[in-house]
Structure formats: C-alpha cells, structure tokens
Write a protein that holds these residues in place. Structure first.
Motif, mmCIF file in Angstrom:
data_model
loop_
_atom_site.group_PDB
_atom_site.id
_atom_site.type_symbol
_atom_site.label_atom_id
_atom_site.label_comp_id
_atom_site.label_asym_id
_atom_site.label_seq_id
_atom_site.Cartn_x
_atom_site.Cartn_y
_atom_site.Cartn_z
ATOM 1 N N GLY A 140 0.808 -1.227 0.000
ATOM 2 C CA GLY A 140 0.000 0.000 0.000
ATOM 3 C C GLY A 140 0.836 1.269 0.000
ATOM 4 O O GLY A 140 0.326 2.352 -0.263
ATOM 5 N N LEU A 141 2.141 1.136 0.273
ATOM 6 C CA LEU A 141 2.983 2.343 0.324
ATOM 7 C C LEU A 141 3.484 2.726 -1.071
ATOM 8 O O LEU A 141 3.647 1.882 -1.944
ATOM 9 C CB LEU A 141 4.194 2.109 1.239
ATOM 10 N N ASP A 142 3.781 4.020 -1.222
ATOM 11 C CA ASP A 142 4.289 4.461 -2.523
ATOM 12 C C ASP A 142 5.783 4.157 -2.646
ATOM 13 O O ASP A 142 6.460 3.874 -1.655
ATOM 14 C CB ASP A 142 3.949 5.937 -2.766
ATOM 15 N N THR A 143 6.288 4.241 -3.873
ATOM 16 C CA THR A 143 7.648 3.754 -4.156
ATOM 17 C C THR A 143 8.735 4.588 -3.474
ATOM 18 O O THR A 143 9.802 4.064 -3.163
ATOM 19 C CB THR A 143 7.924 3.705 -5.668
ATOM 20 N N TYR A 144 8.457 5.884 -3.245
ATOM 21 C CA TYR A 144 9.468 6.723 -2.579
ATOM 22 C C TYR A 144 9.596 6.293 -1.112
ATOM 23 O O TYR A 144 10.698 6.194 -0.576
ATOM 24 C CB TYR A 144 9.080 8.208 -2.635
ATOM 25 N N VAL A 145 8.452 6.055 -0.474
ATOM 26 C CA VAL A 145 8.453 5.660 0.937
ATOM 27 C C VAL A 145 9.052 4.259 1.083
ATOM 28 O O VAL A 145 9.830 3.995 2.008
ATOM 29 C CB VAL A 145 7.018 5.710 1.513
ATOM 30 N N VAL A 146 8.709 3.374 0.149
ATOM 31 C CA VAL A 146 9.246 2.010 0.177
ATOM 32 C C VAL A 146 10.777 2.060 0.107
ATOM 33 O O VAL A 146 11.474 1.383 0.856
ATOM 34 C CB VAL A 146 8.684 1.165 -0.990
ATOM 35 N N ARG A 181 13.284 8.041 -5.006
ATOM 36 C CA ARG A 181 12.894 9.395 -5.408
ATOM 37 C C ARG A 181 13.515 9.800 -6.748
ATOM 38 O O ARG A 181 13.063 10.744 -7.389
ATOM 39 C CB ARG A 181 13.327 10.361 -4.294
ATOM 40 N N ASP A 182 14.549 9.109 -7.170
ATOM 41 C CA ASP A 182 15.124 9.399 -8.494
ATOM 42 C C ASP A 182 14.277 8.778 -9.600
ATOM 43 O O ASP A 182 14.435 9.105 -10.778
ATOM 44 C CB ASP A 182 16.565 8.893 -8.585
ATOM 45 N N ALA A 183 13.404 7.835 -9.226
ATOM 46 C CA ALA A 183 12.307 7.334 -10.056
ATOM 47 C C ALA A 183 12.682 6.978 -11.487
ATOM 48 O O ALA A 183 12.326 7.670 -12.435
ATOM 49 C CB ALA A 183 11.167 8.345 -10.060
ATOM 50 N N ARG A 184 13.398 5.884 -11.647
ATOM 51 C CA ARG A 184 13.707 5.391 -12.994
ATOM 52 C C ARG A 184 12.762 4.232 -13.287
ATOM 53 O O ARG A 184 12.862 3.165 -12.687
ATOM 54 C CB ARG A 184 15.161 4.906 -13.060
ATOM 55 N N ILE A 301 9.593 21.958 -6.007
ATOM 56 C CA ILE A 301 8.602 23.035 -5.960
ATOM 57 C C ILE A 301 8.407 23.389 -4.489
ATOM 58 O O ILE A 301 8.071 22.527 -3.680
ATOM 59 C CB ILE A 301 7.269 22.612 -6.615
ATOM 60 N N THR A 302 8.669 24.640 -4.171
ATOM 61 C CA THR A 302 8.647 25.020 -2.746
ATOM 62 C C THR A 302 7.416 25.825 -2.360
ATOM 63 O O THR A 302 7.142 26.013 -1.183
ATOM 64 C CB THR A 302 9.903 25.849 -2.389
ATOM 65 N N GLN A 303 6.674 26.342 -3.342
ATOM 66 C CA GLN A 303 5.471 27.100 -2.988
ATOM 67 C C GLN A 303 4.361 26.889 -3.999
ATOM 68 O O GLN A 303 4.591 26.323 -5.064
ATOM 69 C CB GLN A 303 5.799 28.585 -2.850
ATOM 70 N N GLY A 304 3.171 27.345 -3.631
ATOM 71 C CA GLY A 304 2.017 27.189 -4.518
ATOM 72 C C GLY A 304 1.308 25.870 -4.279
ATOM 73 O O GLY A 304 1.654 25.122 -3.353
ATOM 74 N N PRO A 305 0.319 25.553 -5.108
ATOM 75 C CA PRO A 305 -0.515 24.359 -4.868
ATOM 76 C C PRO A 305 0.254 23.034 -4.957
ATOM 77 O O PRO A 305 -0.214 22.032 -4.444
ATOM 78 C CB PRO A 305 -1.585 24.438 -5.966
ATOM 79 N N TYR A 306 1.413 23.057 -5.618
ATOM 80 C CA TYR A 306 2.143 21.797 -5.777
ATOM 81 C C TYR A 306 3.435 21.776 -4.951
ATOM 82 O O TYR A 306 4.350 20.998 -5.230
ATOM 83 C CB TYR A 306 2.422 21.535 -7.258
ATOM 84 N N ALA A 307 3.495 22.636 -3.952
ATOM 85 C CA ALA A 307 4.674 22.680 -3.077
ATOM 86 C C ALA A 307 4.895 21.306 -2.466
ATOM 87 O O ALA A 307 3.935 20.630 -2.083
ATOM 88 C CB ALA A 307 4.464 23.724 -1.983
ATOM 89 N N GLY A 308 6.156 20.906 -2.391
ATOM 90 C CA GLY A 308 6.469 19.587 -1.821
ATOM 91 C C GLY A 308 6.995 18.622 -2.858
ATOM 92 O O GLY A 308 7.624 17.619 -2.522
ATOM 93 N N VAL A 309 6.746 18.914 -4.147
ATOM 94 C CA VAL A 309 7.292 18.045 -5.197
ATOM 95 C C VAL A 309 8.817 18.110 -5.110
ATOM 96 O O VAL A 309 9.397 19.197 -5.099
ATOM 97 C CB VAL A 309 6.821 18.505 -6.598
ATOM 98 N N GLN A 310 9.444 16.957 -5.034
ATOM 99 C CA GLN A 310 10.899 16.959 -4.922
ATOM 100 C C GLN A 310 11.462 15.631 -5.404
ATOM 101 O O GLN A 310 11.030 14.564 -4.954
ATOM 102 C CB GLN A 310 11.310 17.182 -3.467
ATOM 103 N N GLY A 311 12.378 15.690 -6.348
ATOM 104 C CA GLY A 311 12.987 14.469 -6.882
ATOM 105 C C GLY A 311 12.880 14.449 -8.399
ATOM 106 O O GLY A 311 12.974 15.496 -9.049
#
Lengths: 625, 105
Positions: A140-146, A181-184, A301-311
């Motif tokens: 149930g966990l996402d790949t970054y958390v895994v 998080r490098d997501a290949r 992305i550090t601000q706005g509605p999509y803040a938190g995107v990283q990787g």
C-alpha cells in the motif's frame, strides 16, 4: 565465463520460497547477448506463450547486459521481461538508474522470479546471499516511501526496485520503479502488475563486484577518447533534458496534442519546455549509472498548490503524454502529476493516453461529462491529477482506464474504438508517425506494441546518420523508397542497445555502430565483425516475433490506430502527411524474410539459427502456423 | 537581401530578442546565415566546430522554414522567415571514429 558477465543468474521461486543460482549459458550469451535478448530467451524457455500474464506461471525476468556495471558510458541500464498483461504478448521494459548495476555488483547477470507468494514479500540481494523477507508493512505504500524504508532496513547504499499501489492493484499500465525518489521506471507493458500478482513489493540490491573485462586498458583508452565528444555534442540534452526539444518537436508536427487531433500548440509547448523548466523548478541534473550526459531532471517546488514536489522531474514523454495529449500546459502541475505516477507506479505514457481517451469519450457523450464529481475536459490539471489517483487505486472511472485504452474502448464500444490510440494494445508514445513515416511501420511491428525506442528510427530522419549501415545522410522523414529496410535495420540496432545495455541517447553524442562494436569486442574479446553484430540484433528481434506469432500475432495485428493512418494533423509542421503504410509494411516483410502474413519463414529461422526456439514455440503455440 | 530570423529559447537569451533581421548577399545559403550568426553572436553556438557538417549543426540547432527542417545548402530568399529551434540530437565526429579504430586495431 566470458568477460562482461558475472556468469550466473539468480532464480527465486516465490511459491516454494526457494532461491538458487544457475550458470549463465555461454551459448545463449553468444546468441542473445544479454538484457532484452537473453530475457526473451529465458521467457521462451521457462513459460508457454499461452500463460495468463498475471498467473504464477508467467516468469518475471530482470536481466543485465554485458555492459552493465562496466565503465562504458551510459551503461547503467537493465531490462525487465515477461508476458505483458496489457497487450497479452511479449512484454519488456528498459530502465536506467543504478539498480541493474547494483544487482550485477551483487554477483548476478539477472534475477528470474517464478511462481507467486501468498503474502507480500521483498527480496534482499547482496554478495553474501539472498533473503525473501516479509513485506506486509510495505503493502500500500508508494515507491518513494518504500525506498526510504527498505534502505533503512537493509543498507543505506542499497538500491531499490519496487511497485507502487498501481502494481499491487494489478493495474495493466503499472510500472516497475527503481531508485526511489530518483524514479527510474521500467514503465511499459504493465510489468508492475506482473510483480504485483506475485505479491513481490520490492527487490533491494547491493554489491561491490565487477564483471571481468577482456581488454581493460584498450577499453579505457577508447572511452577516454570518446567522452569529451559525447559531452560536447549532447550539451543541449545535458542542459535542458529531453524536454529541451519540446518546442522543436511541436514545430515539426511530431507532438501529439488533444488525443492526436490537434496539429499545433506553440505557446503550450513553450510553457512546458525544458528551457522553461531550467528557469523555474529545475534543481539539478540526474545521472544514471556510468552516464556522462545527465539528461535526467531533478526538480523541486517550494510554494504554490504543488509545493512539496521533490525528486525526479518530468521527462519529455511525461510532459507530452500527461500534458500535450490532455492540453494541460501548467508545468508545475505536470511535475506533480509525474511525481504521482512515480510514487503510485504508473507508466506516464499509457496514463496520459488513457486520460486523453477518457476526456474525448466524455466530449463525445460516450462517458458522462462528470465522473465521480470530476468534470472531464481538456486543459484541466485537476482532471489529470484526479484520474491518475483513480487509475492507480482502480476507483471510479479508474477501474475502466486501468485496463488500458484498447480494453477500455472495447468495453465502452461504438465510436470509442476509433480513437483508442494504440498498437497491439500499447498506447502510442509521444512521437507522431504522421511526422516521420518510419514510425508507422515501426510502431506496428514493434514486438511490445507501439514504441518509439524499439526502432528509434525517427532520430535518423531528423538529425543522425548511420553510415556503416548504409545511411550516410539524414533520411527524408516523408520518404517511402527503402523505408521498410530502414525500419528493420534500426530495430535490429536497437535490439543490440537493449541487450548490451547502454542508453540509446549515446547516439546523440556521435557514437555509431562502429564504436559499439569496438567496445563489444574490447569487453568480451569475441572479435566479431559488424555483420555478425547486426545479425545478433536481427536474431533477437526475430526471437521476440516468434514468441508473438506463438501468441497468435500476424499481419492482422501489425497496424496502428486508424486516426494516425487516415486523419491529417491539418496545421503545423507535418500538416498534410499521412504515412504510406501498406507500401512500407510490404517492403518491411520482404526485407525481414517474413511471409506476406508476417510470419518468419523457415529459411529466415534457419539463417538466424533459431530452429530450436522456433520448435519450442511451435509446440506450445496458441496459433498453429 | 534581408531575411528575418525568429529565435526560440534558449537562443533568445543570447541574442536578447525574438526577432532578428539579417542582411545577406543575394544567393546566400543557410550555411552563410549560420556563419554570419556565429560571427555576430559568438555565444549562440559556442561548441559548434564544423558548421559545414549537417549532422553536427543539428546537434546545436534546428533551422526551420515553412514547417520543414532546412539543409545547409538551402538557398535563402528575400523576406524569408527562418526559425531557430533547440537541437533534437547529436552528430557524427569522423575524427572520433578513426581514433577509436586505431586504438582497437
């Protein structure tokens, strides 16, 4: 064992919870090289073409090439092979990153997963052994958390391959993700669902071994001479990534827009281009193993509605399929959409394809205008984001779309079949056969369904030459004469890339088949000439075709969505061209040595030394030939 | 003759404008235009070494007229608009091939 190889393959039977190693067959290595070629050979050996792709009898094969974990530039790649649940035929997906290298450094040319577990498990592969471990806490966990969890459980420097919720939910367009998080991704053909059906959440690998190299000094000298030129010529790819070509691709009529109906989208393309990304959300480049170009994008992305995107940031295909196909030109929203696909474990190409298909269905009244509170319309980031989540969890409309456009269109019926844009059930990637004639037959004959990388032919119709293979000039993208042979030759060459394991983008750095052959001989000392080298590519391509023929594939399936063959783009760079499909396909069959029905002839099978494999497949075939 | 060059990012940042009028002798080719641009704006294609090589030029820029990629030999016409887009790929380096061969053989 030969240089270039570790000499052994790891087998894991999840039903019996057993692991063992087998020596890599030298004879197979000499005929099918590695990666995709060896993976296909193991698939033929270990399963019937008629197996249920989501059943325990479908092996899931991770295969390195002889170049993985060597100093050859851009060689940090591996192949994932299985029968595809999306297309029902041969399936493969190539991935970059560092996982393949880690597996090889742990001591293995590949790992083959047999059977299926009843409970969620993960594999921990290292130099001292292999462990099958409980993964119920990861389900149930996402790949970054895994990735973060598993590296804490195993080793900080280990590399993770994992599925997200999409794979667990047997979504047919689910990817196998690598490197957290490098997501290949090994994205195409829904192989994440095969992994999910085996209840295999992840494979963690780590090691320090290296494959032997026949002539290390010679190889290093040759690489040293090549690298500065690769860097110079691929400078733009390095700086702006794959989406640095977005505006050019749009200008030449190659960008699919609004489910392949719209011909031009100049301002939109500029807004989602790599140049715009470099000015806004780009943090740094990402390099796969042994890469000297670094086309990967690392964004924040550090601000706005999509803040938190990283990787991992969006590549060209993600921006084109999630963006241009749905007419969404909000770069930050698309970066978030890409991160969602990466975390949930979805193929961005197929996901964009099914979302665009759903919007067109709603526009034509074939689906309700509002589904689960979402108003389906073009140009809406909210629609794209909501549908990504629904698809991964098979909720609402997602249950229909999770099956891919072919099945979804069959379920909806009527006109929906007209604009389900796929070949053999695989959604088209973001290069338009109306802009490059070779792509029509390339997509139609690609063994895994519509794919731009199985032939990569269009790059030789726009900017690159192949003098050693009879193409000293850049080819005419709207040409017809000799195009069938050209498609076949480029497919054979790409089979070599997929089997040696190096990135096809090295061609953008001035590397030609001559260089590949030189490195091949320096690594393994086999002393092949170019003819023998290319014949291996042809053998590998034909082996996969024979597998597909045994699945029931023939000429009737070698086609692409009618919209692409009959409806002009109408504006922009390739406004009026339609690919002359029948003529080029006929040339192609003739060059390949296939019958008019698209079946490799006995003589072709004999010439390529595929009698044993053809015999095995014929005995197990779904379709008798 | 006078032609008009339309630049696309990132080239706009080097030249400082999207549109650039260029004066060239009658009968000039695309290669002549490239040479002129390299002279006037040395930072436009700083790593381009062999402008006479089609494949190498396309590693650094794509020249489009009327929706089509133009070859280096293309003869420009008065008043024509030439668009300069980012490259799509890389090119051949014959020197590299020879050097590699020597090392191997």
């Amino acid at each position: 064992m030969n240089a270039g190889y570790m000499g052994k393959v790891l087998f894991v039977d999840l039903t019996r919870r057993k692991t063992w190693t087998e020596p890599l067959s030298e004879a197979w290595a000499r005929r099918f090289i590695g990666g995709s070629g060896l993976g296909a050979r193991y698939l033929v050996e270990l399963s019937d073409p008629g197996v249920d792709p989501l059943g325990p009898e479908n092996p899931l094969i991770f295969m390195n090439g002889p170049w993985t974990a060597t100093p050859i530039p851009l060689s940090g790649r591996h192949e994932v092979v299985a029968k595809s649940p999306l297309t029902g035929i041969y399936g493969e997906a190539d991935a970059g990153g560092h996982w393949g290298t880690a597996l090889k450094k742990a001591g293995y040319d590949g790992v083959i997963i047999l059977g299926a577990s009843e409970e969620p498990v993960y594999l921990w592969i290292h130099e001292e052994g292999v462990e099958i471990r409980d993964a119920s806490h990861l389900w149930g966990l996402d790949t970054y958390v895994v990735d973060e969890t598993l590296r804490a459980e195993t080793a900080k420097t280990a590399v993770t391959c994992a599925i997200g919720p999409a794979g667990e939910n047997l979504v047919k367009i689910a990817a196998v993700m690598h490197d957290g998080r490098d997501a290949r991704p090994a994205a195409r053909c829904g192989l994440g669902a095969v992994m999910g059906a085996k209840k295999l959440k992840a494979i963690v690998a780590m090691g320090n071994r290296r494959p032997p190299i026949h002539d290390r000094d010679g190889l290093m000298a040759s690489i040293k001479a090549a690298v500065p030129e690769i860097k110079r010529l691929a400078e733009s790819l390095s700086k702006y990534g794959t989406s640095g070509r977005m505006t050019t691709i749009e200008a030449l009529g190659d960008l699919p827009i609004r489910n392949w109906v719209q011909g031009a989208w100049k301002e939109g393309a500029e807004r989602i281009s790599g140049q715009r990304m470099a000015e806004t959300i780009l943090k740094k480049q990402y390099f796969c193993g042994a890469c000297v170009i670094g086309c990967g994008r690392d964004v924040e992305i550090t601000q706005g509605p999509y803040a938190g995107v990283q990787g991992a940031g969006p590549e060209y295909e993600a921006l084109a399929c999630l963006g241009a196909l749905t007419v969404v030109d909000d770069l930050e929203a698309l970066a978030y959409a890409t991160e969602l696909c990466n975390r949930l474990g979805l193929d961005v190409i197929s996901t964009g394809g099914v979302i665009a298909f759903a919007i067109e269905c709603a526009e034509r009244g074939l689906l309700p205008a509002k589904v689960d509170g979402i108003e389906l319309r073009w140009g809406s980031p909210e629609v794209v984001l909501a549908l990504i989540k629904q698809i991964a969890h098979r909720q609402g409309l997602g249950a229909l779309l999770a099956e891919g456009v072919r099945k979804a269109s069959e379920d909806i019926g009527g006109l929906a079949l007209e604009f389900a844009i796929h070949a053999k059930g695989l959604e088209l990637p973001a290069h338009d056969p109306r802009a490059y004639n070779s792509l029509a037959v390339g997509y139609a004959t690609s063994n895994r369904g519509a794919c731009h990388l199985q032939g990569f032919s269009y790059i030789f119709e726009r900017a690159v030459t192949l003098p050693e293979l009879g193409y000293p000039e850049i080819q005419d993208r709207f040409g017809v004469e000799g195009k069938g042979r050209f498609v076949a030759v480029t497919q054979d060459l790409m089979c070599l890339f997929d089997s040696l394991k190096t990135c096809k983008f090295i061609l953008f750095g001035g590397i030609k088949p001559t260089h590949l052959l030189a490195w091949f001989n320096l690594v393994n000392g086999w002393g092949w000439d170019l003819d023998r080298f290319m014949e291996a590519g042809e053998r590998i391509f034909n082996l996969k075709r024979l597998y597909n023929v045994a699945c029931g594939i023939s000429r009737k399936d070698d086609t692409i969505a009618p919209r692409i063959l009959t409806q002009r783009r109408g504006e922009g760079g390739a406004a009026t061209n339609l690919p002359p499909f029948g003529e080029i396909l006929s040339q192609y069959y003739e060059h390949r040595g296939w019958s008019p029905e698209g079946i490799p002839t006995e003589e072709t099978v004999r010439r390529l030394g595929l009698e044993e494999e053809a015999g095995k497949l014929r005995a197990k075939a779904v379709m008798k030939v | 003759m006078r032609i008009e060059v339309h630049l696309h990012p990132p080239f706009t940042q080097v030249v400082g404008t999207r549109t650039l009028p260029v004066e060239l002798p009658d009968g000039a080719s695309l290669l002549d235009l490239i040479e002129r641009l390299r002279m006037d704006y040395p930072n436009l294609f700083p790593s381009l070494r062999s402008p006479e090589r089609e494949e190498e030029v396309r590693s650094f820029a794509i020249f489009v007229g009327g929706g089509e990629v133009l070859p280096l030999s293309y003869k420009l016409r008065e008043g024509e608009v030439i668009e300069i887009y980012p490259p799509l790929s890389g090119g051949v380096v014959p020197k590299l091939v020879q050097k590699t061969r020597r090392l191997i053989c």
